[in-house]
Design an enzyme around this catalytic site. Structure first.
Site, PDB file in Angstrom:
ATOM      1  N   GLU A 109      46.715  26.937 -42.787  1.00 40.71           N
ATOM      2  CA  GLU A 109      47.927  27.429 -43.427  1.00 40.71           C
ATOM      3  C   GLU A 109      47.613  28.045 -44.780  1.00 40.71           C
ATOM      4  O   GLU A 109      46.698  27.614 -45.489  1.00 40.71           O
ATOM      5  CB  GLU A 109      48.936  26.287 -43.587  1.00 40.71           C
ATOM      6  CG  GLU A 109      49.449  25.779 -42.248  1.00 40.71           C
ATOM      7  CD  GLU A 109      50.560  24.745 -42.374  1.00 40.71           C
ATOM      8  OE1 GLU A 109      51.424  24.711 -41.478  1.00 40.71           O
ATOM      9  OE2 GLU A 109      50.578  23.971 -43.346  1.00 40.71           O
ATOM     10  N   CYS A 122      48.210  30.138 -52.224  1.00 38.51           N
ATOM     11  CA  CYS A 122      47.470  28.899 -51.988  1.00 38.51           C
ATOM     12  C   CYS A 122      46.621  29.094 -50.742  1.00 38.51           C
ATOM     13  O   CYS A 122      47.148  29.343 -49.652  1.00 38.51           O
ATOM     14  CB  CYS A 122      48.449  27.740 -51.827  1.00 38.51           C
ATOM     15  SG  CYS A 122      47.652  26.133 -51.614  1.00 38.51           S
ATOM     16  N   CYS A 129      40.662  18.232 -43.044  1.00 41.19           N
ATOM     17  CA  CYS A 129      40.078  17.746 -44.300  1.00 41.19           C
ATOM     18  C   CYS A 129      39.381  16.426 -44.022  1.00 41.19           C
ATOM     19  O   CYS A 129      39.776  15.667 -43.137  1.00 41.19           O
ATOM     20  CB  CYS A 129      41.167  17.553 -45.351  1.00 41.19           C
ATOM     21  SG  CYS A 129      40.528  17.197 -47.019  1.00 41.19           S
ATOM     22  N   CYS A 133      43.010  11.535 -48.406  1.00 42.51           N
ATOM     23  CA  CYS A 133      43.835  11.045 -49.520  1.00 42.51           C
ATOM     24  C   CYS A 133      45.163  10.565 -48.938  1.00 42.51           C
ATOM     25  O   CYS A 133      45.794  11.256 -48.136  1.00 42.51           O
ATOM     26  CB  CYS A 133      44.062  12.149 -50.546  1.00 42.51           C
ATOM     27  SG  CYS A 133      42.532  12.718 -51.338  1.00 42.51           S
ATOM     28  N   CYS A 136      48.515  12.671 -48.961  1.00 40.94           N
ATOM     29  CA  CYS A 136      48.418  14.076 -48.568  1.00 40.94           C
ATOM     30  C   CYS A 136      48.512  14.212 -47.055  1.00 40.94           C
ATOM     31  O   CYS A 136      47.758  13.568 -46.308  1.00 40.94           O
ATOM     32  CB  CYS A 136      47.091  14.658 -49.061  1.00 40.94           C
ATOM     33  SG  CYS A 136      46.848  16.391 -48.644  1.00 40.94           S
ATOM     34  N   CYS A 358      53.152  21.137 -52.190  1.00 38.34           N
ATOM     35  CA  CYS A 358      51.848  20.514 -52.429  1.00 38.34           C
ATOM     36  C   CYS A 358      51.719  19.221 -51.631  1.00 38.34           C
ATOM     37  O   CYS A 358      52.581  18.352 -51.686  1.00 38.34           O
ATOM     38  CB  CYS A 358      51.700  20.232 -53.927  1.00 38.34           C
ATOM     39  SG  CYS A 358      50.125  19.501 -54.373  1.00 38.34           S
TER      40      CYS A 358
END
Length: 379
Positions: A109, A122, A129, A133, A136, A358
């Protein structure tokens, strides 16, 4: 997990179904070498660079200062790629999110955030990933692979296509800033990220200044100095906790590179000064890291580092284990940091209605693969 292991997660070759090679993602040296391979003089590479990266042209037939015969040969051997757009979403606040399909069917994305005085893109650096985290959404998707340089540059060029900003404008850009804050950890894909950003920063091409590019890391300590020395871009650090005990839990990379080592690397970041500050990103989690004591500890932790602190209200996603801090808690936290002499703006959530804020980015690649397996099993 070492950087070497991450670097081994390769993208497939930039070749289409017809066996043609993508010219996007090639740097100047590679473009010159390619021209030599096809028997063309060195200056052809500069001409192509102008068409590819300054004008954004995808059709060789429109590259009018090249001979017709050469344009024909280019079309036989090469193509000018972009990521495919699988889903195109527009938020009520003007934010735009694209789910982009890569040449092997994987998806990432990219998000464009328009503001009065700028427009920020962004950009993602990995499919999925590895950092997990806890706050997230991207971290709930396993790492599939690194993006190649053409796939990173391609996100910028796709957004330029959408905004109609070719040739590259000098002023008044709707795409003026880039943040490497999309899916993935950029420093775990440093070679491809660095190559892509050098193409983006080239003054005769896309020409976005390093002053307008920010790379965000969760704290891959061994590559922080190299990032500053080779790229000179702004650095943002996903901190989110002021002690190792909590950061180990919510930012697991801290177990490998604890806060003390991270802070030492940041104090030595090449070019660090009051005009070029490090941005500390701090997501506000209700009852977890948002107390006044946490704010005072943060001020003590970053003392002496030219810095600002971006306070990010937690952006919820399905199944998230956290809640957003109250407005009062965020305000008190910000006041303490500000009174200590650090800028501490509270980031306004953008694109929440399309899951573009975010911490909310997550491609549907995993879900689609699972659905395909389910269909095959049913058959």
């Amino acid at each position: 997990m070492s950087t070497e292991k991450h670097a081994a997660t390769f993208a497939p070759p930039a070749v289409n179904a017809d066996g043609k090679r993508d010219l996007i993602g090639l740097d100047r040296g590679e473009l010159e070498a390619l021209m030599a391979e096809v028997g063309e003089p060195k200056f052809r590479a500069r001409q192509l660079w102008h068409w590819l990266y300054h004008r954004g042209e995808r059709d060789f037939a429109q590259m009018h200062n090249l001979s017709k015969e050469f344009r024909q040969r280019l079309g036989e051997k090469f193509y000018v790629g972009r990521p495919g757009i699988a889903v195109d979403l527009a938020s009520k606040d003007g934010t735009h999110k694209w789910l982009l399909e890569l040449r092997d069917g994987q998806k990432v994305e990219a998000v464009h955030i328009p503001e009065e005085d700028r427009g920020t893109l962004c950009v993602s650096s990995q499919v999925g990933c590895t950092l997990t985290c806890k706050f997230c959404h991207t971290g709930t998707q396993r790492l599939v692979r690194n993006l190649a340089a053409d796939e990173i540059v391609g996100q910028v060029m796709m957004a330029r296509d959408h905004l109609g900003e070719w040739p590259s404008p000098k002023d008044g850009r709707m795409l003026s800033n880039i943040v490497m804050m999309g899916m993935g950890e950029p420093l775990y894909n440093f070679e491809n990220v660095a190559k892509a950003l050098k193409i983006v920063m080239d003054g005769e091409g896309i020409a976005i200044s390093k002053r307008r590019i920010t790379l965000s890391t969760a704290g891959v300590v061994p590559l922080i100095e190299r990032c500053g020395a080779e790229l000179g871009v702004n650095l943002a650090v996903s901190l989110h906790a002021v002690n190792d005990e909590l950061r180990d839990q919510i930012v697991p990379i801290n177990k490998k590179y604890p806060i003390r080592e991270l802070m030492a690397a940041l104090r030595n970041y090449p070019g660090l000064n009051n005009a070029r500050r490090i941005t500390f990103e701090y997501v506000m989690l209700k009852g977890v890291n948002d107390s006044k004591a946490d704010a005072h500890a943060l001020v003590k932790l970053i003392k002496g580092i030219p810095a600002k602190v971006n306070l990010i209200p937690f952006n919820p996603w399905p199944g998230a284990p956290f809640e957003r801090s109250t407005p009062g808690a965020i305000r008190d936290f910000s006041d303490i940091v500000f009174d200590a002499g650090y800028s501490s703006p509270v980031r306004t959530p953008r694109g929440e209605d399309i899951m573009a804020a975010c911490g909310q980015l997550k491609s549907d690649s995993v879900k689609q693969r699972r659905s395909a397996r389910d269909r095959e099993a049913a058959a």
